[in-house]
Every structure is written in structure tokens, then in C-alpha cells.
Design a protein around this motif. Structure first.
Motif, PDB file in Angstrom:
ATOM      1  N   VAL A   1     -11.734  10.496  -6.220  1.00  0.00           N
ATOM      2  CA  VAL A   1     -11.466   9.601  -7.424  1.00  0.00           C
ATOM      3  C   VAL A   1     -12.831   9.664  -8.330  1.00  0.00           C
ATOM      4  O   VAL A   1     -13.804   9.661  -8.017  1.00  0.00           O
TER       5      VAL A   1
ATOM      6  N   TYR B   1      -9.684  -7.411  -1.529  1.00  0.00           N
ATOM      7  CA  TYR B   1     -10.113  -5.868  -1.485  1.00  0.00           C
ATOM      8  C   TYR B   1     -11.317  -5.339  -0.723  1.00  0.00           C
ATOM      9  O   TYR B   1     -11.345  -4.438   0.328  1.00  0.00           O
TER      10      TYR B   1
ATOM     11  N   ILE C   1      -8.038   2.805  -2.880  1.00  0.00           N
ATOM     12  CA  ILE C   1      -8.151   2.776  -4.338  1.00  0.00           C
ATOM     13  C   ILE C   1      -7.427   1.457  -4.935  1.00  0.00           C
ATOM     14  O   ILE C   1      -6.096   1.377  -4.303  1.00  0.00           O
ATOM     15  N   SER C   2      -8.170   0.542  -5.516  1.00  0.00           N
ATOM     16  CA  SER C   2      -7.196  -0.558  -5.883  1.00  0.00           C
ATOM     17  C   SER C   2      -6.147  -0.143  -6.829  1.00  0.00           C
ATOM     18  O   SER C   2      -6.416   0.656  -7.843  1.00  0.00           O
ATOM     19  N   GLN C   3      -4.984  -0.805  -6.816  1.00  0.00           N
ATOM     20  CA  GLN C   3      -3.953  -0.260  -7.921  1.00  0.00           C
ATOM     21  C   GLN C   3      -3.088  -1.477  -8.145  1.00  0.00           C
ATOM     22  O   GLN C   3      -2.095  -1.614  -7.454  1.00  0.00           O
TER      23      GLN C   3
ATOM     24  N   ILE D   1       0.888  -1.133   0.089  1.00  0.00           N
ATOM     25  CA  ILE D   1      -0.029   0.011  -0.087  1.00  0.00           C
ATOM     26  C   ILE D   1       0.960   1.178  -0.009  1.00  0.00           C
ATOM     27  O   ILE D   1       1.948   1.336   0.350  1.00  0.00           O
TER      28      ILE D   1
ATOM     29  N   THR E   1     -14.357   4.698  -1.766  1.00  0.00           N
ATOM     30  CA  THR E   1     -13.283   3.932  -2.521  1.00  0.00           C
ATOM     31  C   THR E   1     -13.472   4.327  -4.049  1.00  0.00           C
ATOM     32  O   THR E   1     -14.432   5.268  -4.306  1.00  0.00           O
TER      33      THR E   1
ATOM     34  N   VAL F   1      -7.529  10.296 -10.172  1.00  0.00           N
ATOM     35  CA  VAL F   1      -7.158  10.604  -8.838  1.00  0.00           C
ATOM     36  C   VAL F   1      -6.935  11.821  -8.702  1.00  0.00           C
ATOM     37  O   VAL F   1      -5.734  12.320  -9.193  1.00  0.00           O
TER      38      VAL F   1
ATOM     39  N   LEU G   1       0.902  -1.465  -8.226  1.00  0.00           N
ATOM     40  CA  LEU G   1       1.827  -1.415  -7.095  1.00  0.00           C
ATOM     41  C   LEU G   1       2.682  -2.691  -6.999  1.00  0.00           C
ATOM     42  O   LEU G   1       3.625  -2.637  -6.231  1.00  0.00           O
TER      43      LEU G   1
ATOM     44  N   LEU H   1      -3.539   3.825  -1.621  1.00  0.00           N
ATOM     45  CA  LEU H   1      -3.549   2.920  -2.859  1.00  0.00           C
ATOM     46  C   LEU H   1      -3.089   1.447  -2.441  1.00  0.00           C
ATOM     47  O   LEU H   1      -2.370   1.385  -1.523  1.00  0.00           O
TER      48      LEU H   1
END
Length: 150
Positions: free
Chosen positions: A13, A106, A76-78, A3, A123, A132, A81, A30
Motif C-alpha cells: 500500500v 482500528y 487497511i482501513s476502508q 472485512i 498497515t 493498494v 465496506l 480490508l
């Protein structure tokens, strides 16, 4: 789970030009999920995030947590990463969990955050193209990987 936490005075977002999540003072998080991640990772990170003392006290010292200031969270899903960049110039996303694994984890992570923070977490939309915006307060940015607990 990997994260990136950013202390923000505001963040939002958008998906398809529509704001789907917005917060004032708090943390934008994130979230990158890999195949080896578990509910234990989500629970550990949630506690860590909500109790990190990265907000200023009355004397300007980072001594207060998100819970202490009644702050907000935008998660926020990413998947990027989880990029591996050791070889070549094109990142590999092989370690990133596929949606059938990542989405439930998630969602569990968001639920854990809500439990720890004692409030609703904003979210983005998993898997969507998102825009974002944020104002990083400090700036304060911290990276945590649940695989490095010790």
C-alpha cells in the motif's frame, strides 16, 4: 466490523507514492468499522482471520492457517465496506464509524491481529488516499461480518 480477506503472494500500500506497508505471502485484510462495533468484534475477527484454514497443505488442500504457514498480514482501513446501496445509485456511508470512534478501534484490531499472529502487522494510513497493489493467490477472497457470528 466488516472485512474482506484476500490470500496474497504479495501486497503493498502506498500513500503519496511512498510504500507504507508491504507483505509477502499472507493475507490482505480490508477493514470497515461501523458505529456499533466494539473491541469484542475486533478480538473475534482477529482470531477468525489468523486461524482460517485457507492456505494449501502439502497435498494442495486448503488446510493450513496463517499461523501454520507463518504468513503476514496487511490491514487497511476502508470505510466504504460499510456502504449501504439499497436505495438509489449513490452509496450511503452513514453506518461507517467516524474517525474518533474508528481510529482507536482500528488500532485495537491491529494489536489483536499482532497478538494472534505473533508478529507485526503491516498497515496503510487511516483516512489517507491509498493505492493498494496485490497478487491474489488462488484467487481466494472471503468476506466476514462480525455481526454474523452465528
Amino acid at each position: 466490523m466488516r472485512i474482506v480477506i484476500q490470500r496474497v503472494s504479495q501486497a503493498s500500500v502506498k500513500v503519496d507514492s511512498v510504500i507504507v506497508g508491504r507483505i509477502e505471502q499472507g493475507l490482505m485484510v480490508l477493514v470497515g468499522i461501523e458505529n456499533a462495533d466494539t473491541l469484542e468484534d475486533a478480538e473475534w475477527l482477529s482470531k477468525k482471520i489468523c486461524n482460517l484454514r485457507i492456505f494449501d497443505d502439502e497435498e494442495g488442500v486448503m488446510n493450513k492457517s496463517l499461523v501454520d504457514i507463518d504468513g503476514n498480514i496487511l490491514a487497511i482501513s476502508q470505510f466504504t465496506l460499510q456502504a449501504k446501496t439499497k436505495k438509489g445509485n449513490r452509496p450511503s456511508y452513514i453506518p461507517a464509524a467516524k474517525p474518533d470512534v474508528a481510529i482507536p478501534l482500528y488500532n485495537s484490531f491491529v494489536s489483536c491481529l499482532e497478538k494472534e499472529a505473533g508478529k507485526k502487522v503491516q498497515t496503510g494510513k487511516f483516512g489517507a488516499e491509498m493505492k493498494v497493489s496485490l497478487i491474489n493467490d488462488g484467487p481466494v477472497t472471503i468476506i466476514i461480518d462480525s455481526k454474523n457470528k452465528e
